[in-house]
Write a protein that holds these residues in place. Structure first.
Motif, short mmCIF file in Angstrom:
data_model
loop_
_atom_site.label_atom_id
_atom_site.label_comp_id
_atom_site.label_asym_id
_atom_site.label_seq_id
_atom_site.Cartn_x
_atom_site.Cartn_y
_atom_site.Cartn_z
N THR A 91 -1.64 7.72 -7.76
CA THR A 91 -1.73 7.07 -6.75
C THR A 91 -2.52 6.83 -5.10
OG1 THR A 91 -2.26 8.95 -5.82
CG2 THR A 91 -0.04 9.48 -7.05
N LEU A 123 -3.08 4.57 6.08
CA LEU A 123 -2.22 4.82 4.96
C LEU A 123 -1.41 6.38 4.79
CD1 LEU A 123 -4.95 3.28 2.39
CD2 LEU A 123 -2.29 2.44 2.28
N HIS A 126 1.52 6.69 3.17
CA HIS A 126 1.82 6.54 1.71
C HIS A 126 0.52 6.64 0.90
CE1 HIS A 126 4.27 2.68 3.45
NE2 HIS A 126 3.34 2.74 4.01
N LYS A 129 1.54 7.62 -2.77
CA LYS A 129 2.74 6.56 -3.51
C LYS A 129 1.97 6.69 -4.74
CE LYS A 129 6.12 5.50 -0.06
NZ LYS A 129 5.98 3.79 0.75
N GLN A 133 5.32 1.04 -6.29
CA GLN A 133 5.88 1.41 -5.01
C GLN A 133 5.74 1.06 -3.53
OE1 GLN A 133 5.43 5.40 -5.69
NE2 GLN A 133 7.37 6.14 -6.84
N MET A 134 4.03 0.43 -3.84
CA MET A 134 3.68 -0.17 -2.15
C MET A 134 3.68 -1.58 -2.49
SD MET A 134 0.03 1.91 -1.24
CE MET A 134 -0.32 2.55 -2.99
N GLN A 138 -0.61 -2.93 1.92
CA GLN A 138 -0.47 -1.67 1.52
C GLN A 138 -1.53 -1.52 0.60
OE1 GLN A 138 3.02 -0.46 0.77
NE2 GLN A 138 3.89 -0.05 3.22
#
Lengths: 355, 286, 295
Positions: A91, A123, A126, A129, A133-134, A138
């Motif tokens: 992540t 961030l 996020h 994540k 998924q970004m 990001q």
């Protein structure tokens, strides 16, 4: 914070020379952009600095200490890559934490550093994540956070914004600058986008064919380009015929100005003049004709032509440009406030007169 | 939805119907009949056929088949993966990679009769390698290295398992980006830590999926083992016996039950494989 | 510390020494291990082929083979005998026809389907891709029981002909045929081509026949070659349904003439491998990949 020196670096790949006697000295806490067309060696220079590539000759020093022989993992640098290069199985938080784990920081310290990094790169939403998924922007912020989390001596950015779309690119560019100033890390930023380089850097190093052409602050680079390559690479220039007078004086259009090179008196040359440094006068008998205009908001760019001459680009304030519709005839002159700075010799050759 | 909003779906169904009918008639109908018969032995709902299919010699058959397929899948998987990693890291002979790519595409298809023949000529009683080993005083048969022995079969199966694993793993291995290694190195990480925290977690799902595919591949292989050892106690050979000797009623139910178990096993493996591969895909796509 | 490091520390550029040094470093023990590993794997793949070739083409029994006799008695006589065997000839004919029919049936079913799906209902693509994988789950050794339980009882005449194998072979060729066609259509941007041709007034049939099919020739060739390889290698289904195809007849023939049987098998294998290898390579050159896994 650290000073960085690359001295006399040379590097070839097979028969192609990537860097030739490349020297750059970077001050502590400075942001230097290496700018140049693709294949000019800027990325190779960065990779040699990072230790990812071995130079054929020359040396790299940080804080005056030679690190040429050190492998990348011992240099204590941080790096951001064009393709984000986030570990896809971790992540955002785990990516940022990776270098801290390597440094064997204990969990509480890691946690507080990671939290701070997530805060300053905005961030928060996020953090847990995975990279896929970004969005690109990001991801690149995570990569930036990962690179600075370990408090590197030097931050290296290899075209970090090239894969992003225009709007994100601009925001992230400013964010990188803000962060860099905040933590004061010496930074080398490689890009092929001159707007990016001029907007963000303390100094810009313009490169071509494995050489550093000029290293200077953005304004100086624009106003006093050291040679024809820099002049034509940064911004837009017109090539105007000129005549050398005594010492470093040149006759350009209606005026006598100082050039950065002296020519033998009487020799014909070509000089570079920025579009905003040319003025137009309405004149029904003038030799130049307005061929087209493009409205750019505050400025309007005009293309003016004269048979037997190269077309000229002229930037006028839009208010002023209203007086020059397409088809109107005009006379051109160099603006009065143009001193020595914007005019340089391109090639003091008589043969270039026709072009 | 496109140029012809109403005609599109109609045309699609025009070509979809024969396709669906074909798959339904030749694949789904026989399969569903077998599954139905497996749970209704002798015409009534019951599970004794399914139980019998997993007892006695048939139990042995399943155990043998699973052991053989599992062993060849594991060994083939490890070698195939190592081969893919090695080939990626070696840039030097430029011809190496395209050659191996093409060769694997071909060799993974080479199961069957010809392969069995090749190994009879190699490790059979009159085989080339057997003879050479004998020259060194080694009797290969003592180690199970004969076309009918367990390890002999594993060696034969590896001939199509290794290339198959290579083919399956190559995309995942190629998906490992050089900049990941570089990013790890600059952060101060050792090569060992990079492998432990990035490469292995990334490749593991794909590798496991690959091993499952190899398992299925070996489990359903018939020609090779039929030529090498037709009386062996393996599931495909037992299906053959039941099929050719279906004089006695009830044997037919047993055949159906065995096939039902095989389908369950394959389906489970392939579903697991697809899930694992999907995981790799989402990772490497980014 | 290496010479280069010392030189670098003194600020000396060692341009020639540097490259030599780098080249020396690239031959590390690790790369020796790697080469050895590749060599061993290569040996494993080559030795059985050589052993098979020796058995097939050298008329010296293994028991009598000594290093001095390694080059004695090589001939193709076994192969010629096998090739002139009437059983083999007729089985070859059957197999070649099976190949042709399976390819034709498969393309007839899948080509229009793949094109229409891509052009009109791209949302159906994942569904089709899943459905065409079904034959994978039911391999020959499993399906044959179902076929025996259904067709043999219901329509006994159907299974009497050798060509009853055609639909089943077409079925098992489906996974890679559909994938090859789909990849081909994606590669040429079939939907854009279709829309462009539509704006010029072409009918669907014209577009398919004159625009799309000529552009996915490579994909069709790949699918056909893979189908051919599959049919020429399939043994279980044919054998269990007591059909005489080239693979089943080869096993029969080999019992009476081991040498000829092996020679034949080797030649069929080499030809198949060459054809497949050519297709794979020509596709790679066009940037397409072939999915051959999992038949």
């Amino acid at each position: 914070m650290a000073t960085v020196e690359m001295v006399g670096i040379s590097k070839s790949f097979g028969s192609s020379v990537a860097l030739e006697d490349f020297t750059v000295r970077i001050r502590s806490g400075e942001l230097v952009c290496l700018l140049g067309p693709s294949g000019c060696g800027k990325t190779t220079a960065l990779r040699i600095l990072a230790g990812l590539e071995k130079a054929d000759g020359g040396r790299v020093a940080v804080e005056g200490l030679d690190i040429s022989g050190d492998p990348p993992e011992r240099r204590r640098f941080g790096m951001v890559f064009q393709d984000y290069s986030l570990f896809p199985n971790m992540t955002a938080r785990q990516n940022i934490e990776f270098g801290l784990k390597v440094q064997k920081k204990d969990a509480a310290v890691r946690r507080s550093i990671v939290d701070r990094m997530i805060d300053i790169t905005r961030l928060q939403a996020h953090a847990d994540k995975y990279p896929h998924q970004m969005s690109g922007g990001q991801r690149q912020r995570v990569a930036l956070a990962r690179a600075i989390a370990t408090a590197p001596r030097v931050l290296l950015l290899d075209e970090p914004l090239s894969a992003l779309d225009a709007q994100v690119r601009e925001t992230l560019r400013d964010e990188i600058r803000r962060l860099q100033l905040e933590i004061g890390v010496t930074t080398v930023f490689v890009t092929h986008d001159q707007h990016e380089a001029l907007a963000i850097a303390d100094r810009v190093g313009v490169m071509s064919n494995g050489r550093l052409e000029q290293l200077a602050a953005p304004r100086e680079l624009y106003e006093r380009p050291a040679n024809s390559f820099v002049a034509s690479f940064i911004g837009t220039v017109n090539q105007l015929p000129a005549r050398a007078l005594q010492s470093d004086r040149w006759q350009v259009l209606n005026r006598t100005v100082v050039g950065n090179e002296a020519g033998t008196a009487g020799v014909e040359g070509v000089v570079a003049v920025r579009p905003e440094h040319i003025a137009l006068d309405r004149s029904d008998t003038g030799p130049w004709t307005i061929e087209s205009t493009s409205f750019l908001g505050p400025m309007t760019r005009l293309v003016v032509t004269q048979p037997g001459h190269q077309p000229l680009l002229v930037d006028l304030a839009s208010v002023e440009a209203a007086a020059f519709p397409v088809g109107r005839r005009a006379q051109v002159r160099l603006r009065d406030d143009v001193g020595q700075v914007t005019v340089i010799t391109l090639a003091p050759l008589a043969s270039r007169k026709s072009s | 939805m496109r140029a012809s909003p109403r005609r599109g779906p109609r045309k699609a169904s025009l070509v979809l119907v024969p396709f669906a009918a074909f798959v339904g008639l030749f694949l789904l109908y026989p399969t569903l009949v077998v599954l139905y018969k497996a749970v209704t032995p002798g015409g009534a709902l019951g599970f004794d056929a399914l139980e019998r299919a997993l007892s006695g010699t048939y139990r042995t058959g399943f155990i043998n088949s699973i052991t053989l397929s599992g062993t060849s899948a594991l060994i083939g998987g490890v070698i195939g993966l190592l081969l893919a990693l090695t080939v990626k890291s070696l840039r030097r002979p430029a011809w190496l990679r395209p050659t191996l790519d093409s060769w694997s595409a071909v060799a993974s298809q080479l199961g069957g009769v010809a392969l069995a023949f090749a190994f009879i000529a190699t490790i059979g009683a009159q085989g080339f390698l057997t003879k050479i080993l004998k020259g060194f005083g080694i009797n290969a048969g003592d180690y199970g290295i004969s076309p009918t022995g367990f390890w002999g079969l594993v060696v034969v199966y590896l001939y199509f398992q290794i290339p198959l694993m290579f083919l399956v793993m190559m995309p995942a291995v190629n998906g490992l980006r050089e900049t990941w290694r570089e990013a790890a190195a600059i952060t101060g990480s050792s090569a060992f830590r990079y492998w432990r925290s990035v490469v292995i977690p990334l490749l593991a799902p794909a590798a496991l999926g690959g091993v499952l595919l190899l398992f299925v591949n070996a489990f359903t292989a018939y020609a090779t083992v039929y030529v090498l050892n037709p009386s062996g106690a393996l599931v495909p050979l037992q299906i053959r016996f039941l099929l050719q000797g279906n004089v006695i009623t009830g044997e037919e139910d047993l055949g159906n039950a065995i096939v039902a178990w095989v389908i369950v096993l394959l389906l489970a493996s392939l579903i697991a494989m697809t899930l694992l591969q999907r995981r790799t895909l989402t990772w490497t796509r980014s | 510390m290496t010479i280069e490091d010392v030189a670098a520390r003194r600020g000396v550029a060692l341009s020639t020494g540097g490259t030599r040094h780098a080249r020396w470093r690239s031959v590390r023990p690790a790369s020796v291990v790697k080469s050895a590993f590749i060599g061993m794997v290569a040996l494993y793949f080559i030795v059985p082929m050589l052993a098979m070739a020796r058995f097939a083409f050298q008329n010296v029994p293994m028991a009598l083979l000594t290093p001095e006799k390694l080059f004695d008695g090589w001939s193709f006589s076994g192969l010629w005998t096998a090739l002139s065997d009437p059983g083999i000839i007729s089985a070859t004919k059957t197999s070649v026809l099976l190949v042709a029919f399976a390819i034709a049936l498969n393309l007839a079913l899948l080509l229009p389907l793949a094109i229409i799906t891509e052009v009109h209902n791209p949302r159906l693509r994942p569904v089709l891709s899943a459905v065409t994988l079904l034959p994978w789950v039911i391999p020959p050794i499993a399906l044959v029981v179902g076929v025996a339980a259904t067709f043999r009882a219901a329509v006994p005449w159907f299974l009497a002909s050798d060509f009853s194998l055609v639909p089943f072979y077409a079925l098992w060729a489906m996974p890679f045929t559909y994938r090859a066609l789909d990849a081909g259509l994606q590669a040429i941007n079939a939907r854009t081509l279709y829309e462009a041709a539509r704006t010029m007034g072409a009918s669907l049939t014209t577009i398919i026949v004159r625009v799309i099919i000529p552009n996915i020739g490579a994909a069709i060739a790949a699918a056909s070659a893979l189908t051919a390889a599959m049919v020429l290698g399939e043994f279980a289904f044919a054998s269990l349904l007591l059909k005489t195809t080239l693979p089943t007849e080869m096993v029969n023939y080999q019992r009476g003439d081991p040498r000829g049987g092996l020679a034949l098998a080797l030649i069929v294998m080499i030809l198949t491998a060459l054809a497949l290898g050519l297709v794979v390579r020509s596709l790679r050159r066009r940037g397409l990949t072939v999915q051959t896994a999992g038949i």
